[in-house]
Scaffold this motif. Structure first.
Motif, PDB file in Angstrom:
ATOM      1  N   VAL A  14      -1.369  -1.240  -4.133  1.00  0.00           N
ATOM      2  CA  VAL A  14      -0.598  -1.272  -5.378  1.00  0.00           C
ATOM      3  C   VAL A  14      -0.626  -2.655  -6.010  1.00  0.00           C
ATOM      4  O   VAL A  14      -0.714  -2.800  -7.235  1.00  0.00           O
ATOM      5  CB  VAL A  14       0.860  -0.842  -5.116  1.00  0.00           C
ATOM      6  CG1 VAL A  14       1.701  -0.947  -6.386  1.00  0.00           C
ATOM      7  CG2 VAL A  14       0.905   0.568  -4.554  1.00  0.00           C
ATOM      8  N   ALA A  15      -0.568  -3.692  -5.169  1.00  0.00           N
ATOM      9  CA  ALA A  15      -0.504  -5.058  -5.690  1.00  0.00           C
ATOM     10  C   ALA A  15      -1.748  -5.418  -6.500  1.00  0.00           C
ATOM     11  O   ALA A  15      -1.692  -6.299  -7.363  1.00  0.00           O
ATOM     12  CB  ALA A  15      -0.328  -6.041  -4.538  1.00  0.00           C
ATOM     13  N   ALA A  16      -2.874  -4.731  -6.249  1.00  0.00           N
ATOM     14  CA  ALA A  16      -4.121  -5.042  -6.949  1.00  0.00           C
ATOM     15  C   ALA A  16      -4.242  -4.332  -8.291  1.00  0.00           C
ATOM     16  O   ALA A  16      -5.154  -4.626  -9.067  1.00  0.00           O
ATOM     17  CB  ALA A  16      -5.317  -4.669  -6.071  1.00  0.00           C
ATOM     18  N   LEU A  17      -3.343  -3.392  -8.577  1.00  0.00           N
ATOM     19  CA  LEU A  17      -3.445  -2.609  -9.810  1.00  0.00           C
ATOM     20  C   LEU A  17      -3.064  -3.452 -11.021  1.00  0.00           C
ATOM     21  O   LEU A  17      -2.152  -4.273 -10.969  1.00  0.00           O
ATOM     22  CB  LEU A  17      -2.537  -1.383  -9.731  1.00  0.00           C
ATOM     23  CG  LEU A  17      -2.839  -0.376  -8.621  1.00  0.00           C
ATOM     24  CD1 LEU A  17      -1.826   0.769  -8.672  1.00  0.00           C
ATOM     25  CD2 LEU A  17      -4.256   0.167  -8.737  1.00  0.00           C
ATOM     26  N   ARG A  18      -3.733  -3.190 -12.119  1.00  0.00           N
ATOM     27  CA  ARG A  18      -3.456  -3.897 -13.366  1.00  0.00           C
ATOM     28  C   ARG A  18      -3.458  -2.910 -14.532  1.00  0.00           C
ATOM     29  O   ARG A  18      -4.130  -1.885 -14.491  1.00  0.00           O
ATOM     30  CB  ARG A  18      -4.517  -4.975 -13.633  1.00  0.00           C
ATOM     31  CG  ARG A  18      -4.583  -6.088 -12.601  1.00  0.00           C
ATOM     32  CD  ARG A  18      -3.350  -6.979 -12.656  1.00  0.00           C
ATOM     33  NE  ARG A  18      -3.459  -8.115 -11.745  1.00  0.00           N
ATOM     34  CZ  ARG A  18      -3.129  -8.076 -10.462  1.00  0.00           C
ATOM     35  NH1 ARG A  18      -2.686  -6.943  -9.940  1.00  0.00           N
ATOM     36  NH2 ARG A  18      -3.242  -9.153  -9.711  1.00  0.00           N
ATOM     37  N   GLY A  19      -2.704  -3.226 -15.562  1.00  0.00           N
ATOM     38  CA  GLY A  19      -2.747  -2.496 -16.812  1.00  0.00           C
ATOM     39  C   GLY A  19      -2.574  -0.999 -16.691  1.00  0.00           C
ATOM     40  O   GLY A  19      -1.584  -0.508 -16.160  1.00  0.00           O
ATOM     41  N   LYS A  20      -3.581  -0.266 -17.174  1.00  0.00           N
ATOM     42  CA  LYS A  20      -3.522   1.189 -17.205  1.00  0.00           C
ATOM     43  C   LYS A  20      -3.386   1.782 -15.807  1.00  0.00           C
ATOM     44  O   LYS A  20      -2.665   2.769 -15.605  1.00  0.00           O
ATOM     45  CB  LYS A  20      -4.769   1.737 -17.890  1.00  0.00           C
ATOM     46  CG  LYS A  20      -4.787   3.255 -18.024  1.00  0.00           C
ATOM     47  CD  LYS A  20      -6.060   3.734 -18.708  1.00  0.00           C
ATOM     48  CE  LYS A  20      -6.092   5.260 -18.798  1.00  0.00           C
ATOM     49  NZ  LYS A  20      -7.346   5.740 -19.441  1.00  0.00           N
ATOM     50  N   GLN A  21      -4.062   1.180 -14.822  1.00  0.00           N
ATOM     51  CA  GLN A  21      -3.976   1.693 -13.451  1.00  0.00           C
ATOM     52  C   GLN A  21      -2.553   1.613 -12.917  1.00  0.00           C
ATOM     53  O   GLN A  21      -2.080   2.525 -12.239  1.00  0.00           O
ATOM     54  CB  GLN A  21      -4.910   0.886 -12.536  1.00  0.00           C
ATOM     55  CG  GLN A  21      -6.386   1.144 -12.763  1.00  0.00           C
ATOM     56  CD  GLN A  21      -7.241   0.329 -11.818  1.00  0.00           C
ATOM     57  OE1 GLN A  21      -6.915  -0.817 -11.493  1.00  0.00           O
ATOM     58  NE2 GLN A  21      -8.329   0.916 -11.363  1.00  0.00           N
ATOM     59  N   GLU A  47       0.840  -1.194   0.000  1.00  0.00           N
ATOM     60  CA  GLU A  47       0.000   0.000   0.000  1.00  0.00           C
ATOM     61  C   GLU A  47       0.877   1.248   0.000  1.00  0.00           C
ATOM     62  O   GLU A  47       1.849   1.328   0.750  1.00  0.00           O
ATOM     63  CB  GLU A  47      -0.907   0.029   1.232  1.00  0.00           C
ATOM     64  CG  GLU A  47      -1.937  -1.084   1.264  1.00  0.00           C
ATOM     65  CD  GLU A  47      -2.823  -0.991   2.492  1.00  0.00           C
ATOM     66  OE1 GLU A  47      -2.613  -0.071   3.310  1.00  0.00           O
ATOM     67  OE2 GLU A  47      -3.719  -1.841   2.633  1.00  0.00           O
ATOM     68  N   VAL A  48       0.529   2.199  -0.850  1.00  0.00           N
ATOM     69  CA  VAL A  48       1.165   3.513  -0.862  1.00  0.00           C
ATOM     70  C   VAL A  48       0.091   4.542  -0.552  1.00  0.00           C
ATOM     71  O   VAL A  48      -0.885   4.664  -1.298  1.00  0.00           O
ATOM     72  CB  VAL A  48       1.836   3.807  -2.220  1.00  0.00           C
ATOM     73  CG1 VAL A  48       2.336   5.243  -2.274  1.00  0.00           C
ATOM     74  CG2 VAL A  48       3.003   2.850  -2.450  1.00  0.00           C
TER      75      VAL A  48
END
Length: 255
Positions: free
Chosen positions: A91-98, A85-86
């Motif tokens: 952050v670990a859940a973000l994919r692609g464009k995010q 988490e930032v």
């Protein structure tokens, strides 16, 4: 560890009870490559909190997982398990464009090699990123260059600058978007002592303003003397965390 440091938990103390989220929180983070007998574990069960505005130095020998950890925090790679988490964002859940937007907007990277475009001036190298991350790119670029002490060479090309000046331009490029988290991987690795101290002094001052939380990865244990906190990584796990009670100025470092 020096006498000016004391060992503590990897979680930042919060005696005031302030609920402001930490700049960075890792819980149970691991990273492995391959499978079966070919599986290689690069990081295992990393637990960490870094307070906003903290200057942290991450030490460890080659192969200990330092750069892997920095890449996970910076969104350049994904953990095999755990959460990152930032400022409260997963952050670990973000994919692609995010994930791309996260790296663009929230993370500043500084590497050992400056990676400046040789055909662009110092100002133009910074403006390239500034134009992607907001308005008034020229104004913000000039401010960033002045802030790291190279405003007077803004119209010179990288080949006309010293190594220290080039690294400061690289730092200006990293901070022009005002990222809350600045990640530096061996930022003095290609610099001599005097130039390296100048660059570290710039990073230390950026943390002091409270605008940036800074994590520096290095194998140079001398740099730990100027940190707020020192983490030691061994075989993919944090083996020690120590608060530096009396950080020295960059000018006092020797290596």
């Amino acid at each position: 560890m020096s006498r000016a440091a004391r060992t503590e938990s990897t979680k930042s103390p919060d005696p005031s009870g302030d609920r402001t989220p930490p700049a960075l929180r890792l819980a149970g983070v691991g990273k492995s490559y391959g499978a079966g007998v070919a599986r290689v574990v690069a990081l295992r069960d990393v637990e960490l909190e870094v307070a906003q505005g903290e200057f942290v130095v991450l030490l460890g020998p080659s192969g200990s997982g330092k750069t892997t950890l920095l890449n996970l925090i910076g969104g350049l790679d994904q953990p095999s398990e755990g959460t990152i988490e930032v400022l409260g964002h997963d952050v670990a859940a973000l994919r692609g464009k995010q994930r791309t937007e996260y790296r663009r907007d929230r993370i500043g990277f500084v590497f050992q090699f400056f990676n400046l475009v040789p055909t662009l001036t110092a100002r133009e190298n910074v403006e390239v990123l500034a134009e992607l991350t907001g308005t008034d790119a020229a104004t913000r670029s000039g401010e960033a260059l002045r802030r790291v002490g190279v405003g007077e060479v803004a119209d010179r090309f990288p080949g006309q600058l010293s190594g220290g000046q080039q690294q400061r331009v690289a730092i200006a490029r990293a901070i022009v978007k005002r990222p809350p988290l600045l990640l530096a991987d061996e930022p003095t690795g290609s610099l001599d002592l005097d130039t390296g101290r100048q660059v570290l002094g710039v990073l230390r001052e950026l943390a002091r303003t409270g605008d940036h939380t800074i994590v520096v990865v290095t194998h140079n244990s001398e740099i730990a003397r100027m940190a707020d906190r020192v983490l030691r990584l061994h075989s993919g796990a944090i083996s020690e965390s120590a608060v530096v009670e009396r950080p020295v100025e960059a000018a006092e470092l020797r290596w």
